[in-house]
Design a protein around this motif. Structure first.
Motif, PDB file in Angstrom:
ATOM      1  N   LYS A 227      73.367  70.817  12.797  1.00 53.34           N
ATOM      2  CA  LYS A 227      73.709  70.253  14.101  1.00 53.34           C
ATOM      3  C   LYS A 227      75.210  70.305  14.351  1.00 53.34           C
ATOM      4  O   LYS A 227      76.021  69.932  13.493  1.00 53.34           O
ATOM      5  CB  LYS A 227      73.223  68.800  14.180  1.00 53.34           C
ATOM      6  N   ASP A 246      65.346  65.584  17.257  1.00 51.52           N
ATOM      7  CA  ASP A 246      65.755  64.535  18.189  1.00 51.52           C
ATOM      8  C   ASP A 246      64.653  64.372  19.238  1.00 51.52           C
ATOM      9  O   ASP A 246      63.536  64.048  18.885  1.00 51.52           O
ATOM     10  CB  ASP A 246      67.114  64.855  18.804  1.00 51.52           C
ATOM     11  N   ASP A 247      64.927  64.629  20.520  1.00 45.73           N
ATOM     12  CA  ASP A 247      63.901  64.474  21.552  1.00 45.73           C
ATOM     13  C   ASP A 247      63.304  65.819  21.974  1.00 45.73           C
ATOM     14  O   ASP A 247      62.611  65.904  22.994  1.00 45.73           O
ATOM     15  CB  ASP A 247      64.489  63.786  22.791  1.00 45.73           C
TER      16      ASP A 247
END
Length: 424
Positions: A227, A246-247
């Motif tokens: 990331k 994450d989302d």
């Protein structure tokens, strides 16, 4: 006052008797009682009862959803937070990033796979001697002892398909399928992905067919996520190829490295929009099929939707295929591949398809409520047939029937009575 001739008055009286007899007949049929006397007229229930009202609302909702999804695909809005993958052969993504500055480098060392057991290859059109016995499958779900018999089949391919159906009916989390290639057929057993979903096969029929042989071991997915250029680096394993970063939902497709960031590949966003259109189309078609019931407007709308908006070959070129039941299937990878290789012609085909769906949706929205609840006419137009279909009990249709023969006709009074009943 207009003068009334004796002949006119006579016709009016005769017409009145005729109408009274018709009303007697309808009431007698409705009440299954005597035709000798006219029962008091009860308030007439309109065709637009609660059930029909609910149906019309859902019909309009389905058409509106189909229209909106088609318009959204035709006029995509740029979303700077929408996630994209630089190499969709490695991973496909959907969702939004919380920040446009975030990025993820995803390296896939191995995708998840299920165990595969494959039988001996048999000549497809050859005749397998009748085989019977057991196929025992042991999974994390439990032991499944399946008795199979190929009696009644004419070829090896038919025999293997019959055995596959028997295995699938056991719901053992192992899927059986017959693969035919180059004139030979094999029976394959495929387990769920992940090492924890390995299975074993035994039994007399399994040994005879060669199903105890493992052609592919089950395995987990192995990947690394980096990331923001080294801010966070972590290794992961997963029993499935669908993961969450994450989302963002990520579907692992193959080995290699891809970058996940905001914006980027618009074809991915377009593919998501096309899938929503196909899903909405299929849900609408299923709803219409379930509620057809000889409804004129519904049948007309089904006919519109089953008429392809563009040629089937053109649709297939962008990953949209037509199933036997009229529903559509969407191949996301094929769509993105077509958009990358032939962007102009593929976009034209997609536009034609979407315009066709949009037109069908608008036509459906313009369908009158009368056509949605009214039934198609039958060859028998007698009162008894009309009554049995609850047609004559519709207030509007009854007024229309008894309000055509002049101002002096008794039917006008009956029509006015029913009109008043509608508001009481």
């Amino acid at each position: 006052m207009l003068p009334i001739s004796s002949s006119s008055l006579t016709n009016t009286i005769l017409s009145g008797y005729n109408q009274i007899n018709q009303i007697k007949y309808l009431n007698a049929m409705s009440n299954k009682g005597s035709i000798g006397s006219v029962a008091p007229v009860k308030p007439v229930t309109s065709t637009l009862n609660q059930e029909n009202t609910s149906f019309i609302k859902e019909f309009e909702s389905k058409m509106t959803d189909m229209l909106k999804t088609a318009e959204a695909a035709l006029n995509p809005k740029d979303d700077k937070y929408s996630a994209s993958s630089s190499k969709e052969s490695v991973a496909q993504v959907s969702g939004k990033l919380t920040s446009t500055s975030d990025n993820y480098e995803l390296t896939v060392q191995q995708t998840a796979a299920g165990q595969v057991n494959r039988s001996n290859a048999l000549k497809s059109d050859g005749e397998l001697p009748t085989i019977s016995g057991s196929i025992n499958i042991k999974t994390s779900k439990g032991n499944f002892d399946i008795r199979v018999n190929s009696a009644g089949t004419r070829t090896n391919e038919e025999a293997l398909k019959k055995i596959a159906e028997k295995i699938n009916s056991a719901n053992s989390e192992v899927t059986a399928s017959v693969v035919t290639k180059d004139g030979k057929s094999t029976l394959e057993l495929t387990g769920q992905t992940g090492t924890e979903n390995a299975f074993t096969v035994s039994g007399t029929a399994a040994e005879r067919l060669g199903l105890t042989n493992v052609a592919q071991e089950s395995r987990d997915a192995i990947f690394t996520i980096n990331k923001n250029n080294g801010e966070e680096v972590e290794d992961f394993t997963s029993t499935t190829n669908t993961i969450a970063v994450d989302d963002i939902e990520v579907n692992l497709k193959g080995e290699g490295t891809t970058t996940i960031e905001a914006g980027g590949n618009n074809n991915s966003t377009m593919a998501d929009a096309m899938k929503k259109v196909v899903d909405s189309f299929n849900k609408t078609l299923a709803f219409l099929d379930k509620n057809a019931d000889n409804r004129m407007g519904v049948l007309q709308q089904m006919k519109r939707m089953l008429t392809l908006p563009t040629s089937e070959r053109s649709m297939e070129s962008i990953g949209i295929s037509v199933n036997k039941d009229g529903t559509l299937s969407f191949d996301r990878e094929e769509f993105i591949k077509a958009m990358n290789e032939n962007p102009i012609s593929s976009k034209t085909t997609a536009t034609n398809f979407l315009e066709g769906v949009k037109q069908d949706a608008r036509a459906g929205m313009n369908t009158s409520s009368k056509d949605l609840v009214g039934k198609t006419s039958s060859s028998n137009t007698g009162f008894q047939n009309v009554l049995s279909n609850n047609y004559q009990m519709d207030s509007i249709k009854m007024m229309n029937t008894y309000n055509r023969t002049g101002v002096y006709n008794l039917s006008n009074y009956y029509a006015v009575g029913m009109f008043m009943n509608m508001f009481i």
